[in-house]
Design a protein around this motif. Structure first.
Motif, PDB file in Angstrom:
ATOM      1  N   SER A  35     116.283 -24.312  31.932  1.00  0.00           N
ATOM      2  CA  SER A  35     116.748 -23.106  31.249  1.00  0.00           C
ATOM      3  C   SER A  35     116.838 -21.900  32.167  1.00  0.00           C
ATOM      4  CB  SER A  35     115.807 -22.779  30.082  1.00  0.00           C
ATOM      5  OG  SER A  35     114.485 -22.543  30.551  1.00  0.00           O
ATOM      6  N   ALA A  36     116.243 -21.963  33.377  1.00  0.00           N
ATOM      7  CA  ALA A  36     116.270 -20.828  34.296  1.00  0.00           C
ATOM      8  C   ALA A  36     117.698 -20.597  34.787  1.00  0.00           C
ATOM      9  CB  ALA A  36     115.342 -21.077  35.478  1.00  0.00           C
ATOM     10  N   ALA A  37     118.079 -19.327  34.897  1.00  0.00           N
ATOM     11  CA  ALA A  37     119.462 -18.989  35.272  1.00  0.00           C
ATOM     12  C   ALA A  37     119.830 -19.566  36.633  1.00  0.00           C
ATOM     13  CB  ALA A  37     119.641 -17.470  35.264  1.00  0.00           C
ATOM     14  N   LYS A  38     118.897 -19.551  37.586  1.00  0.00           N
ATOM     15  CA  LYS A  38     119.217 -20.024  38.932  1.00  0.00           C
ATOM     16  C   LYS A  38     119.405 -21.542  38.990  1.00  0.00           C
ATOM     17  CE  LYS A  38     115.367 -18.604  40.973  1.00  0.00           C
ATOM     18  NZ  LYS A  38     114.331 -18.457  42.022  1.00  0.00           N
ATOM     19  N   ASN A  39     119.015 -22.257  37.924  1.00  0.00           N
ATOM     20  CA  ASN A  39     119.228 -23.702  37.881  1.00  0.00           C
ATOM     21  C   ASN A  39     120.457 -24.091  37.066  1.00  0.00           C
ATOM     22  OD1 ASN A  39     117.065 -24.660  39.525  1.00  0.00           O
ATOM     23  ND2 ASN A  39     115.631 -24.189  37.869  1.00  0.00           N
ATOM     24  N   ARG A  40     121.273 -23.108  36.734  1.00  0.00           N
ATOM     25  CA  ARG A  40     122.507 -23.396  36.002  1.00  0.00           C
ATOM     26  C   ARG A  40     123.657 -23.730  36.955  1.00  0.00           C
ATOM     27  NH1 ARG A  40     122.018 -20.884  30.905  1.00  0.00           N
ATOM     28  NH2 ARG A  40     119.840 -21.135  30.243  1.00  0.00           N
ATOM     29  N   LEU A  41     123.635 -23.159  38.161  1.00  0.00           N
ATOM     30  CA  LEU A  41     124.668 -23.420  39.169  1.00  0.00           C
ATOM     31  C   LEU A  41     123.989 -24.092  40.350  1.00  0.00           C
ATOM     32  CD1 LEU A  41     127.619 -23.108  40.036  1.00  0.00           C
ATOM     33  CD2 LEU A  41     126.992 -20.907  41.059  1.00  0.00           C
ATOM     34  N   ARG A  42     124.181 -25.393  40.452  1.00  0.00           N
ATOM     35  CA  ARG A  42     123.436 -26.190  41.432  1.00  0.00           C
ATOM     36  C   ARG A  42     124.372 -26.832  42.448  1.00  0.00           C
ATOM     37  NH1 ARG A  42     120.794 -30.479  38.035  1.00  0.00           N
ATOM     38  NH2 ARG A  42     119.413 -30.861  39.807  1.00  0.00           N
ATOM     39  N   TRP A 116     120.279 -32.491  31.317  1.00  0.00           N
ATOM     40  CA  TRP A 116     120.036 -32.148  32.722  1.00  0.00           C
ATOM     41  C   TRP A 116     120.812 -33.106  33.618  1.00  0.00           C
ATOM     42  CZ3 TRP A 116     118.281 -28.416  35.695  1.00  0.00           C
ATOM     43  CH2 TRP A 116     117.795 -28.682  36.977  1.00  0.00           C
ATOM     44  N   THR A 315     112.163 -31.333  32.590  1.00  0.00           N
ATOM     45  CA  THR A 315     113.437 -31.117  33.269  1.00  0.00           C
ATOM     46  C   THR A 315     113.752 -32.262  34.201  1.00  0.00           C
ATOM     47  OG1 THR A 315     113.313 -28.712  33.128  1.00  0.00           O
ATOM     48  CG2 THR A 315     114.637 -29.625  34.917  1.00  0.00           C
TER      49      THR A 315
END
Length: 456
Positions: A35-42, A116, A315
């Motif tokens: 759910s963290a924003a920085k883990n949305r664009l990988r 995920w 996750t």
């Protein structure tokens, strides 16, 4: 799997510790939750997308490695292509009728499961005599078929849901070629090209998330010679420098790797490294975020709430391992992460003829930061002068660009060992200016980045 000769395999085994860090760099970032924003664009490094998607996504479908090697007679080249294959995971909940239905979130006793993208490590291995690389060279295609699987989830013996995983088909090709270089030394230029050869046709404006399962993610190469050696791309011998400078590397960078600072293994990485990179011996495990300091990550991770840790464990198994590592790290191990001295050298206390040593400018009577002046646009600027800030775009600190047009007060005029002048400045109207001044923390500008203001 290809069985590499013992000498090559031992070199690869030593280099894989670095290669693994490259493979998983940025896989999941603190706070290790989906759910963290920085883990949305990988997946930011070494992503080779299908050729038809390059025009849409701005990413590449190939990477090219070129380097100089000195292969001996009857030598063999070993190639290990390593990459991640995206595995899409969805979550389903058990229904009262015995079936399953998709859900965004499934809470279990020890973890919280959400949709995920996991990753499966893939390797393509090639062992080929160097003589076969001459002329047209060789190429090896590969196909990884699509596959699906499910994992049943139980609590207290009762099925509560399941995880559905799907991997798409991925096609690729590795092209290898070598050519003899002119001159008295027997050397060759090696070219290794990795291509995504998938024939998938995207729709117009297809989102990146649909292309990723068909991509080679974090793609990189290990190259090894059975008897010969590779030459450094950054520090080659003088006789080979012209040939090395003509090497063309695209979307990757080759460095010497392997054990004992040897030259038999090359790691060609999408992340720029130096020759013979090493993992700090204090590091206890993979934290997947090499742009951060292990100590900070360990402390922050241990401070997550129980609910945040449950979501991290749900996750990804790798994220769960980070949580377990942070929770189990004893104080004496954490203390080792605070810093280390790699080496010491003796510095003489004196210099000839009483000359001030360059490494001790603080005791140089020729400079006084609180009284020195520098001329800017014909005006003397010293401590206490008011200036208009005009930071240039060449500055490495992008945050200073936000101060353009603000006014500040010069606190000191500083001279570095290279003869450059820097102005230590506090920003006017900054409510924290007194605190920064008390702590000796300032903004730094060069003289051509300020305009003197007339005193009213």
């Amino acid at each position: 799997m290809t069985e590499f000769p013992e000498g090559i395999e031992s070199g690869f085994a030593a280099a894989r510790q670095i290669a693994d860090a490259v493979l998983l760099e940025g896989y999941v970032l603190y706070p290790y939750r989906a759910s963290a924003a920085k883990n949305r664009l990988r997946w930011q490094f070494g992503v080779l997308v299908p050729p038809e998607y390059t025009a849409q996504g701005g990413e590449h479908s190939h990477q090219r490695t070129e380097c100089v090697m000195e292969a001996r007679q009857d030598d063999r080249l070993a190639v290990e292509l390593r990459f991640l294959r995206v595995q899409r995971r969805t979550v389903e909940r058990a229904t009262a009728t015995g079936g399953f239905e998709p859900v965004e979130r499934l809470e279990l006793a020890d973890r919280v499961l959400v949709e995920w993208d996991e990753a499966v490590e893939e390797r393509i291995e090639i062992l080929v005599p160097v003589e076969e690389l001459m002329g047209e060279g060789v190429q090896q295609g590969f196909r990884l078929p699509g596959v699906g699987e499910t994992e049943l989830l139980r609590e207290d013996g009762t099925a509560v849901g399941r995880l559905v995983r799907r991997r798409e088909q991925v096609d690729g090709v590795v092209r290898l070629k070598a050519e003899e270089l002119p001159g008295p030394y027997r050397a060759q230029r090696l070219t290794a090209v990795v291509e995504n050869a998938s024939t998938w046709i995207p729709r117009r404006r297809t989102p990146r998330e649909e292309a990723l399962p068909r991509a080679l993610v974090s793609a990189h190469l290990l190259l090894g010679l059975e008897h010969g050696r590779f030459l450094s791309v950054t520090d080659p011998p003088e006789w080979a420098r012209p040939a090395v400078e003509r090497c063309r590397n695209e979307q990757t960078w080759p460095v010497l790797a392997g054990p004992d600072d040897g030259c038999k293994v090359i790691l060609s990485s999408p992340i720029i490294l130096e020759d013979h990179p090493k993992v700090a011996p204090e590091s206890l495990g993979t934290l997947y975020d090499a742009t951060e300091i292990d100590e900070i990550l360990a402390l922050r991770t241990a401070a997550l709430t129980d609910e945040e840790k449950r979501e991290a464990r749900g996750t990804d198994a790798r994220a769960g391992a980070v949580i377990d590592l942070a929770e189990s790290m004893p104080p004496e191990v954490l203390e080792r992460l605070h810093g280390a001295i790699r080496g010491l050298r003796e510095i003489s206390a004196g210099t000839p003829d009483g000359e001030q040593p360059w490494w001790d400018p603080g005791n140089d009577p020729a400079v006084d930061p609180e009284r020195d002046e520098v001329l800017v646009d014909g005006h003397a600027v010293a401590a206490g002068s008011r200036v208009l800030l005009r930071p240039g775009r060449r500055r490495t600190d992008a945050q200073d660009l936000f101060l353009a047009g603000r006014t500040g007060v010069v606190e000191a005029v500083l001279h570095d060992v290279d003869g450059s002048v820097h102005l230590a400045v506090t920003v006017e109207d900054d409510p924290g200016a007194d605190l920064w001044r008390a702590q000796g923390r300032f903004r730094y500008f060069q003289p051509d980045e300020v305009t003197p203001l007339e005193e009213s």
